[in-house]
Design a protein around this motif. Structure first.
Motif, PDB file in Angstrom:
ATOM      1  N   VAL A  32       0.125  11.071  -5.673  1.00 57.08           N
ATOM      2  CA  VAL A  32       1.007   9.654  -5.137  1.00 57.08           C
ATOM      3  C   VAL A  32       0.432   8.308  -5.133  1.00 57.08           C
ATOM      4  O   VAL A  32       1.019   7.565  -5.823  1.00 57.08           O
ATOM      5  CB  VAL A  32       2.492  10.090  -4.013  1.00 57.08           C
ATOM      6  N   PHE A  33      -0.522   8.731  -3.849  1.00 57.05           N
ATOM      7  CA  PHE A  33      -0.957   6.362  -3.983  1.00 57.05           C
ATOM      8  C   PHE A  33      -1.105   6.772  -4.865  1.00 57.05           C
ATOM      9  O   PHE A  33      -1.258   5.143  -5.725  1.00 57.05           O
ATOM     10  CB  PHE A  33      -1.417   6.747  -2.952  1.00 57.05           C
ATOM     11  N   ARG A  34      -1.965   7.234  -5.856  1.00 62.12           N
ATOM     12  CA  ARG A  34      -2.400   6.230  -7.132  1.00 62.12           C
ATOM     13  C   ARG A  34      -1.714   6.537  -8.089  1.00 62.12           C
ATOM     14  O   ARG A  34      -2.224   5.648  -8.869  1.00 62.12           O
ATOM     15  CB  ARG A  34      -3.996   7.509  -7.237  1.00 62.12           C
ATOM     16  N   ALA A  35      -1.140   6.852  -8.080  1.00 62.77           N
ATOM     17  CA  ALA A  35       0.314   6.701  -9.354  1.00 62.77           C
ATOM     18  C   ALA A  35       1.483   6.340  -9.064  1.00 62.77           C
ATOM     19  O   ALA A  35       2.111   5.693  -9.740  1.00 62.77           O
ATOM     20  CB  ALA A  35       1.312   8.393  -9.026  1.00 62.77           C
ATOM     21  N   GLY A  36       0.855   5.271  -7.633  1.00 56.44           N
ATOM     22  CA  GLY A  36       1.569   3.761  -7.340  1.00 56.44           C
ATOM     23  C   GLY A  36       2.887   3.679  -6.852  1.00 56.44           C
ATOM     24  O   GLY A  36       4.238   3.288  -6.914  1.00 56.44           O
ATOM     25  N   PHE A  37       3.249   4.931  -6.112  1.00 56.48           N
ATOM     26  CA  PHE A  37       4.732   5.198  -5.409  1.00 56.48           C
ATOM     27  C   PHE A  37       3.869   4.654  -3.747  1.00 56.48           C
ATOM     28  O   PHE A  37       4.780   4.352  -3.382  1.00 56.48           O
ATOM     29  CB  PHE A  37       5.112   6.486  -5.582  1.00 56.48           C
ATOM     30  N   MET A  78       0.824  -2.873  -7.284  1.00 54.17           N
ATOM     31  CA  MET A  78       0.336  -1.831  -7.482  1.00 54.17           C
ATOM     32  C   MET A  78      -1.305  -2.075  -6.932  1.00 54.17           C
ATOM     33  O   MET A  78      -1.826  -3.053  -7.029  1.00 54.17           O
ATOM     34  CB  MET A  78       0.191  -1.200  -8.723  1.00 54.17           C
ATOM     35  N   PRO A  79      -1.487  -1.429  -5.757  1.00 49.11           N
ATOM     36  CA  PRO A  79      -2.567  -2.358  -4.895  1.00 49.11           C
ATOM     37  C   PRO A  79      -4.157  -1.603  -5.900  1.00 49.11           C
ATOM     38  O   PRO A  79      -5.391  -2.310  -5.897  1.00 49.11           O
ATOM     39  CB  PRO A  79      -2.899  -1.247  -3.307  1.00 49.11           C
TER      40      PRO A  79
END
Length: 205
Positions: free
Chosen positions: A100-105, A160-161
């Motif tokens: 979820v984090f790597r997808a940008g949510f 996005m981070p």
């Protein structure tokens, strides 16, 4: 579930590395360890145990795991035929909260874990609430329709981070992320000597 509520930048300074899953902040402006003797501490040579502990802590804090959770993952990694270290990193990257984090949510893994726990995410069209679920090739994650306008999600998708990893395909129209293939060790977004982690647990499991 493990929730770290302490000073995140202080942890990253102590470990000497930016951990994108822990915080969007960077230690670039203050790279020395925390404390009044931080600059001198950099020049001290760490023991073998200290090096192993530091590498293990990088994984624990970035992915937001308790010691027990990380030990369980190491046990699972040792059961496979592939190198233990590579398998461990793959298992960490395949966790739902990390995807979820790597997808940008979400801006961090902690924020992603909260989205999952509050039932804002769908896995293959079904609402889920367990952050530790291991995703497989072909799995798709998306926002629940009623959660599509959550401010933190929309803000993160615009800024996005991290760049989405190559093992994640993204449908911008539907805002759906799909696991196209399993992640590799080099897909971890920060430097870590995973062999040191394997050696740390060699006599502890």
């Amino acid at each position: 579930m493990s929730r770290f509520t302490g000073p995140r930048l202080k942890v990253m300074r102590a470990l000497g590395v930016d951990l994108p899953g822990l915080s969007r902040k960077s230690i670039e402006q203050r790279p020395t360890p925390p404390g009044q003797h931080g600059a001198k501490a950099v020049r001290r040579k760490k023991s073998d145990f200290g090096i192993k502990l530091m590498e293990k802590q990088k994984l624990r804090f970035n992915y937001g795991l308790s010691e027990r959770q990380l030990r369980r993952l190491m046990v699972d990694a040792r059961r496979g035929k592939a190198p233990t270290g590579e398998t461990l990193l793959q298992l960490l990257e395949r966790r739902l909260d990390n995807v979820v984090f790597r997808a940008g949510f979400a801006p961090t893994i902690a924020a992603a874990r909260q989205l999952v726990s509050h039932r804002h995410l769908q896995l293959n069209g079904k609402v889920v609430s367990i952050p530790s679920i291991r995703l497989r090739v072909g799995d798709e994650i998306s926002l629940k329709p009623a959660s599509a306008q959550i401010p933190i999600v929309n803000e993160t998708l615009k800024d996005m981070p991290l760049i989405r990893p190559e093992w994640l395909s993204w449908d911008d129209t539907q805002r759906v992320a799909r696991i196209s293939h399993l992640p590799a060790a080099e897909d971890v977004p920060f430097p870590v000597d995973v062999q040191q982690v394997v050696e740390y647990y060699a006599n502890r499991l």
